[in-house]
Design an enzyme around this catalytic site. Structure first.
Site, PDB file in Angstrom:
ATOM      1  CE  LYS A  67      27.550  40.161   5.595  1.00  0.00           C
ATOM      2  NZ  LYS A  67      27.573  39.660   4.215  1.00  0.00           N
ATOM      3  NE  ARG A 110      28.491  42.602   0.802  1.00  0.00           N
ATOM      4  CZ  ARG A 110      29.612  41.943   1.076  1.00  0.00           C
ATOM      5  NH1 ARG A 110      30.284  41.291   0.135  1.00  0.00           N
ATOM      6  NH2 ARG A 110      30.069  41.922   2.298  1.00  0.00           N
ATOM      7  CD  GLN A 138      28.512  34.794  -2.990  1.00  0.00           C
ATOM      8  OE1 GLN A 138      28.006  35.829  -3.460  1.00  0.00           O
ATOM      9  NE2 GLN A 138      28.155  34.315  -1.824  1.00  0.00           N
ATOM     10  CB  SER A 199      37.028  28.762  -1.569  1.00  0.00           C
ATOM     11  OG  SER A 199      35.656  28.972  -1.679  1.00  0.00           O
ATOM     12  CE  LYS A 226      38.274  32.173   1.572  1.00  0.00           C
ATOM     13  NZ  LYS A 226      36.928  32.736   1.438  1.00  0.00           N
ATOM     14  N   GLY A 292      38.005  42.990  -4.846  1.00  0.00           N
ATOM     15  CA  GLY A 292      36.729  43.153  -4.128  1.00  0.00           C
ATOM     16  C   GLY A 292      36.745  42.355  -2.841  1.00  0.00           C
TER      17      GLY A 292
HETATM   18  P1  NAD Z   1      31.067  28.088  -2.829  1.00  0.00           P
HETATM   19  O1  NAD Z   1      31.580  27.247  -1.719  1.00  0.00           O
HETATM   20  O2  NAD Z   1      29.649  27.971  -3.241  1.00  0.00           O
HETATM   21  O3  NAD Z   1      31.971  27.845  -4.141  1.00  0.00           O
HETATM   22  C1  NAD Z   1      33.380  27.771  -4.035  1.00  0.00           C
HETATM   23  C2  NAD Z   1      33.997  27.877  -5.416  1.00  0.00           C
HETATM   24  O4  NAD Z   1      35.421  27.846  -5.266  1.00  0.00           O
HETATM   25  C3  NAD Z   1      33.644  26.706  -6.316  1.00  0.00           C
HETATM   26  O5  NAD Z   1      33.595  27.163  -7.659  1.00  0.00           O
HETATM   27  C4  NAD Z   1      34.828  25.747  -6.126  1.00  0.00           C
HETATM   28  O6  NAD Z   1      35.020  24.890  -7.216  1.00  0.00           O
HETATM   29  C5  NAD Z   1      35.944  26.755  -6.038  1.00  0.00           C
HETATM   30  N1  NAD Z   1      37.144  26.234  -5.360  1.00  0.00           N
HETATM   31  C6  NAD Z   1      37.209  25.750  -4.103  1.00  0.00           C
HETATM   32  N2  NAD Z   1      38.490  25.401  -3.838  1.00  0.00           N
HETATM   33  C7  NAD Z   1      39.213  25.678  -4.955  1.00  0.00           C
HETATM   34  C8  NAD Z   1      40.580  25.548  -5.277  1.00  0.00           C
HETATM   35  N3  NAD Z   1      41.467  25.076  -4.417  1.00  0.00           N
HETATM   36  N4  NAD Z   1      40.965  25.936  -6.507  1.00  0.00           N
HETATM   37  C9  NAD Z   1      40.081  26.446  -7.392  1.00  0.00           C
HETATM   38  N5  NAD Z   1      38.778  26.598  -7.132  1.00  0.00           N
HETATM   39  C10 NAD Z   1      38.352  26.219  -5.926  1.00  0.00           C
HETATM   40  O7  NAD Z   1      31.434  29.582  -2.425  1.00  0.00           O
HETATM   41  P2  NAD Z   1      30.759  30.936  -2.916  1.00  0.00           P
HETATM   42  O8  NAD Z   1      29.691  31.323  -1.971  1.00  0.00           O
HETATM   43  O9  NAD Z   1      30.483  30.891  -4.369  1.00  0.00           O
HETATM   44  O10 NAD Z   1      31.973  31.962  -2.650  1.00  0.00           O
HETATM   45  C11 NAD Z   1      33.141  31.904  -3.443  1.00  0.00           C
HETATM   46  C12 NAD Z   1      34.229  32.704  -2.762  1.00  0.00           C
HETATM   47  O11 NAD Z   1      33.840  34.093  -2.667  1.00  0.00           O
HETATM   48  C13 NAD Z   1      34.511  32.266  -1.310  1.00  0.00           C
HETATM   49  O12 NAD Z   1      35.895  32.297  -1.098  1.00  0.00           O
HETATM   50  C14 NAD Z   1      33.805  33.327  -0.480  1.00  0.00           C
HETATM   51  O13 NAD Z   1      34.361  33.477   0.800  1.00  0.00           O
HETATM   52  C15 NAD Z   1      34.038  34.548  -1.346  1.00  0.00           C
HETATM   53  N6  NAD Z   1      33.102  35.650  -1.120  1.00  0.00           N
HETATM   54  C16 NAD Z   1      33.602  36.893  -1.256  1.00  0.00           C
HETATM   55  C17 NAD Z   1      32.783  37.990  -1.060  1.00  0.00           C
HETATM   56  C18 NAD Z   1      33.321  39.384  -1.232  1.00  0.00           C
HETATM   57  O14 NAD Z   1      32.639  40.346  -0.906  1.00  0.00           O
HETATM   58  N7  NAD Z   1      34.487  39.532  -1.789  1.00  0.00           N
HETATM   59  C19 NAD Z   1      31.435  37.797  -0.725  1.00  0.00           C
HETATM   60  C20 NAD Z   1      30.940  36.507  -0.636  1.00  0.00           C
HETATM   61  C21 NAD Z   1      31.804  35.425  -0.845  1.00  0.00           C
END
Ligand code: NAD
Length: 321
Positions: A67, A110, A138, A199, A226, A292
């Site tokens: 990917k 996923r 997400q 995030s 993070k 995760g």
């Molecule tokens: P997004 O940018 O659409 O949403 C971000 C979320 O984090 C929002 O709810 C925002 O309010 C919150 N946020 C941002 N800064 C914050 C802070 N300082 N304190 C509290 N909340 C805060 O992002 P997304 O696509 O929904 O992804 C969310 C997270 O999941 C990201 O960190 C992304 O990298 C991670 N992610 C993880 C996986 C995995 O496999 N584990 C896969 C995809 C995304």
């Protein structure tokens, strides 16, 4: 070579398909039948973008590929998703390119499937309150997948900006469930299952707020720096993850490991629970935590399923390379 577009992925891959693909690849990883290759992720010094590759091979499911993609923070202003990715699948017998698959929708399903698998295998059967921290891209995928795992009776949610919670409220209501916007401490004290998908770079949930018997799926922490929960909570929980090496370096466990509260020996692969070589939850009062971190093999597993289903439904485009 086959092309399976984002739109086709949306049409052919349901939550059940993604759950089955992710559960099977976690099981294969724990048996040593599937492994992830080192992740590359670099700031490219252009458009503030982070770009990289996640790659691996699943000998059981015969998925080989990569990917590729990353994060372009300026995309949302252009009406595009900030996270962009594409999956390339190769024939493990010949090395020939088999398929090019849109990876954006698949990343969300996923990731939601991973926390759903953790809930299915680790949460108490009598869990009734689901707590959601985060209301970004997400989160809706996470909520829909989680609601299918237990007979939840209520959803409580918290987000940095409260107005974004309305989309979670709509999904809860579609499922006939009440939704309440609450403060983090109340959420932790009420929920039987908590999903963190933010995030954040600091603890949002403290150890003393969480009730015995809670299952927490920490899904947002996938990069060094993070953080979503108190390292002391990580240390007191029974810990499970997709991949232990990632959990201790880029996952939620990185902070508890760095402060010497736990070591990687304290973390088990969720695949061992799926395979029945680890008992999983040992009591109704135990706090379980799934870290995760997101592995390339999850992407390859759902992309392979998308290709199979698209071919079955006559929706894959064949092109000569
Ligand atoms: P997004 O940018 O659409 O949403 C971000 C979320 O984090 C929002 O709810 C925002 O309010 C919150 N946020 C941002 N800064 C914050 C802070 N300082 N304190 C509290 N909340 C805060 O992002 P997304 O696509 O929904 O992804 C969310 C997270 O999941 C990201 O960190 C992304 O990298 C991670 N992610 C993880 C996986 C995995 O496999 N584990 C896969 C995809 C995304």
């Amino acid at each position: 070579m086959l092309i399976v577009t984002e739109d086709t992925c949306r049409q052919v891959i349901g939550r059940g398909d993604a759950f089955a693909a992710v559960e099977a690849v976690f099981a294969a990883m724990a048996k040593g039948d599937a492994w992830n290759f080192p992740v590359v992720r670099e700031a490219i010094g252009y458009a503030d973008a982070l770009y990289g590759f996640k790659s691996g091979f699943d000998r059981a499911g015969l998925s080989l590929g990569v990917k590729s993609g990353g994060y372009w923070p300026g995309n949302s202003k252009k009406g595009l998703t900030n996270h962009q990715s594409t999956v390339f699948l190769f024939d493990p017998d010949s090395g020939q390119l088999q398929a090019l698959v849109g990876g954006n929708y698949l990343t969300a399903v996923r990731t939601a499937a991973a926390s759903a698998v953790s809930i299915a295998h680790l949460a108490r059967k009598n869990s009734t309150v689901l707590g959601m921290l985060g209301a970004g891209h997400q989160s809706t995928f996470q909520l829909r997948a989680a609601l299918e795992q237990r007979n939840f009776e209520k959803v409580v949610g918290w987000n940095l900006h409260q107005d974004a919670l309305s989309k979670l409220q709509v999904i809860a209501q579609e499922n006939g469930l009440p939704f309440e916007s609450v403060e983090r401490e109340q959420l932790a004290g009420e929920a039987d299952v908590i999903i963190t998908i933010t995030s954040a770079q600091e603890s949002l949930i403290m150890k003393d707020w969480v009730r015995p018997g809670t299952h927490i799926a920490c899904m947002g922490t996938d990069t060094r720096g993070k953080q979503e929960v108190d390292p002391a909570l990580v240390a007191m929980a029974s810990l499970f993850t997709d991949e232990i090496t990632q959990s201790v370096t880029i996952g939620e466990a990185q902070h508890a490991v760095a402060s010497g509260l736990i070591s990687e020996d304290d973390i088990s692969a969720i695949g061992d629970v799926i395979n029945g070589t680890h008992a999983g939850r040992s009591s109704e009062s135990e706090i379980t935590l799934f870290d995760g971190t997101g592995v390339g093999l999850q992407d390859l597993a759902v992309a392979s399923a998308a290709v199979r289903l698209a071919v079955e439904q006559g929706m894959a485009q064949q092109v000569e390379l």
